[in-house]
Design an enzyme around this catalytic site. Structure first.
Site, PDB file in Angstrom:
ATOM      1  N   HIS A 230       0.808  -1.212   0.000  1.00  0.00           N
ATOM      2  CA  HIS A 230       0.000   0.000   0.000  1.00  0.00           C
ATOM      3  C   HIS A 230       0.848   1.272   0.000  1.00  0.00           C
ATOM      4  CE1 HIS A 230      -3.342  -2.698   1.032  1.00  0.00           C
ATOM      5  NE2 HIS A 230      -4.127  -1.715   0.662  1.00  0.00           N
ATOM      6  N   GLY A 231       2.068   1.193   0.447  1.00  0.00           N
ATOM      7  CA  GLY A 231       2.878   2.396   0.427  1.00  0.00           C
ATOM      8  C   GLY A 231       4.180   2.236   1.175  1.00  0.00           C
TER       9      GLY A 231
END
Length: 466
Positions: free
Chosen positions: A326-327
Site C-alpha cells: 500500500h505504500g
C-alpha cells in the site's frame, strides 16, 4: 485523468464509446482500446508510459517463452527474469527512497550515521496495480493454469484497459481471455443500463459521500492533540467510511465502465463492514487484492497446511507485504502486521473454540478492530497514530460539550451516523437488482446529475497513491 472529472465524463468516455462500438473488426477494436487506454494513462504524465510498455513487453515475451519449453530450468529462469523486472521497477520507484531514509534513521539511532542520499522519486500512478496484473499472468502461465495469447493486442488490452488500470480491481487474464478473444459485437440496452447503474453508484459514493467526509476527517487528523474519546473515534470511523465509499465507489465505476465497453469485471467489495471476524473482513474488502495475496503468496508459503504455528507465520508475512504494497511508510508496515497478528490470533482462537458465538458481538468487535487499525493506515506517522489510538482508549477522557460542538459540526455527525448505518445494514451495489423501469431510470439520472453538479475541483481517489 480522473473518473470523477468533466474531461473524462464528457470528453474521453463519449469518444471511447463511439470508437469502441463503431469499429467492426476485433483487431481494430482492441487496437483502439489499447491506444485509448495508453492515452488515458499518459494524460497524467506521458513520461511514465514507456515504463508500463516495458513491463508489458517483458511479460508478453516471457509468458510465450515459458509456454514453449518443457525444460523446468528454462521455465524457471524466464519466470525469475519477468518477476525481477516487475519487482525491480516497482521497488525502485516505490520503495528506494523509503529504504534509504530508513537506513539513515536506523544509523542515527545506533550512533553510526549513514549518509545515504535522499531520493525524491515520483511514484508512477497505478504501478502497483498493473504490475500485479502482469505478474499474475506470467505466474499463471508458469503454473500451466493459463495458455498465453500470441495476439499482441489481446495482451496489451488486458494490461492497459483503462477501467482497471489505475486502481483495480486486479483482474486476471483468465477473467478476460474469453472476452478478449471474442469481443461483444454490440452494446445492448441491458448492458448499457447495468453499466450506467454501476457508474452512477460509484459517482454518488465518491462525490456525495466520501468527498463530503474528507474535509472533516482531515481536520480531525490534523489536530490529534485536540481530540478526546468521542473526537478520536469520530476521526477513526469517519476515515474508515471515507476510505470505503471512496474505493468501493472507484471499483463500482470501473465495473460500470467495463460493462459499457463490453467487458465484465469481478466484484471487489462485499459489504466488508458486516464482517464477523478479521478473516471474513479480508474476504470482503478489496477482494481482488486479497485473492492475489492468497494465491500468489500465502498458499506458496505453505498456507495453512503445515500446522498452526506455520500458518500464523505465513499470515504475518503475507499481511506485512500487503501493508508494504500500500505504500512506502512505516504506518503501512505496522498496519499490515496488526492485521497479520489479528488473522493469526483469530485462527488460533477458532481452533480452540474460544471465539464469541454471537454474530452481533463478532461484528462489533471486528468493526472496532478494523476502524482502530485504519487509524494507523491514515496517520502521517506512528506518533500521530499512537496519539489518536490512546485517545480512543480514553486516556484523555471525554471532551466537553462545547469542545465537541467545535470539533464535530452537526452536518458531519449526521453524515457519519447515516453512512455508518448504511454500511452496516444496507445491501451493497451487487446485491441490488434494479429492474428496467422508468422510475429507476429517472432516479439514476437525478443521482448522476446531482453528483456531477457537485464536481468543482475533482479530488483524486485515495487508492491512487498506492
Amino acid at each position: 485523468m480522473l473518473f470523477n472529472s468533466y474531461v473524462f465524463l464528457f470528453g474521453f468516455l463519449p469518444c471511447v464509446l463511439v470508437g469502441r462500438w463503431a469499429l467492426r473488426t476485433k483487431n481494430l477494436r482492441l487496437l483502439f482500446l489499447t491506444l485509448a487506454s495508453w492515452f488515458f494513462y499518459a494524460w497524467w504524465d506521458w513520461r511514465f508510459l514507456p515504463l508500463m510498455l516495458s513491463t508489458t513487453t517483458v511479460d508478453y515475451i516471457a509468458a510465450l517463452a515459458i509456454h514453449r519449453t518443457d525444460v523446468a530450468r528454462r521455465r524457471n529462469l524466464w519466470l525469475i527474469g519477468s518477476l525481477t523486472v516487475n519487482l525491480g521497477l516497482l521497488g525502485y520507484f516505490k520503495y528506494a527512497g523509503f529504504f534509504f531514509s530508513s537506513l539513515n534513521g536506523i544509523g542515527r539511532a545506533l550512533g553510526a550515521p549513514v549518509d545515504l542520499p535522499s531520493l525524491h522519486i515520483l511514484l508512477p500512478i497505478g504501478i502497483s496495480f498493473y504490475t500485479f496484473n502482469s505478474m499474475s499472468y506470467t505466474i499463471d502461465v508458469w503454473r500451466r493454469k493459463v495458455t498465453p495469447t500470441r495476439h499482441v493486442l489481446e495482451y496489451t488490452t488486458f494490461v492497459a484497459l483503462f477501467p482497471h488500470l489505475i486502481a483495480g480491481p486486479i483482474v486476471r487474464f483468465a477473467d478476460l481471455q474469453p472476452q478478449l478473444r471474442m469481443p461483444r459485437p454490440k452494446l445492448t440496452s441491458d448492458a448499457a443500463g447495468i453499466g450506467c447503474y454501476f457508474l452512477v453508484c460509484g459517482l454518488v459514493k465518491k462525490l456525495l459521500l466520501a468527498d463530503q467526509l474528507s474535509p472533516h476527517v482531515d481536520a480531525l487528523f490534523k489536530h490529534p492533540h485536540q481530540l478526546g474519546f468521542v473526537g478520536a473515534w469520530s476521526a477513526a470511523v469517519g476515515y474508515s467510511l471515507q476510505l470505503y465509499f471512496d474505493f468501493s465507489g472507484y471499483s463500482d465505476m470501473a465495473v460500470g465502465l467495463a460493462w459499457l465497453i463490453g467487458f465484465r469485471f469481478p466484484q471487489n467489495f462485499n459489504s466488508p463492514y458486516k464482517a464477523v471476524n478479521v478473516s471474513d473482513f479480508w474476504r470482503r474488502w478489496h477482494m481482488s487484492l486479497s485473492a492475489w495475496f492468497r494465491d500468489y503468496l500465502f498458499i506458496p508459503l505453505g498456507g495453512s497446511r503445515r500446522g498452526a504455528k506455520r500458518t500464523v507465520v505465513n499470515l504475518v508475512i503475507t499481511m506485512f507485504l500487503a501493508g508494504l504494497w500500500h505504500g512506502a511508510a512505516w504506518t503501512f508496515v505496522v498496519w499490515g502486521l496488526v492485521h497479520g497478528a489479528a488473522l493469526g490470533i483469530h485462527g488460533v482462537l477458532k481452533r480452540a473454540g474460544l471465539t464469541p458465538r454471537s454474530v452481533v458481538v463478532n461484528r462489533v468487535l471486528t468493526f472496532a478492530y478494523v476502524v482502530a487499525a485504519f487509524v494507523i493506515f491514515r496517520a502521517p506517522n506512528i506518533h500521530v497514530a499512537g496519539s489518536i489510538l490512546s485517545r480512543m482508549a480514553g486516556v484523555d477522557g471525554v471532551e466537553s460539550l462545547g469542545r465537541l460542538q467545535a470539533l464535530l459540526p452537526g452536518r458531519f455527525v449526521l453524515l457519519l451516523l447515516g453512512l455508518l448505518a448504511f454500511a452496516q445494514f444496507a445491501p451493497n451495489t451487487w446485491e441490488l437488482r434494479v429492474k428496467p423501469r422508468l422510475v429507476y431510470g429517472l432516479a439514476t439520472g437525478v443521482a448522476a446529475a446531482v453528483a456531477i453538479m457537485s464536481i468543482a475541483v475533482p479530488h483524486p481517489f485515495i487508492y491512487f497513491q498506492f
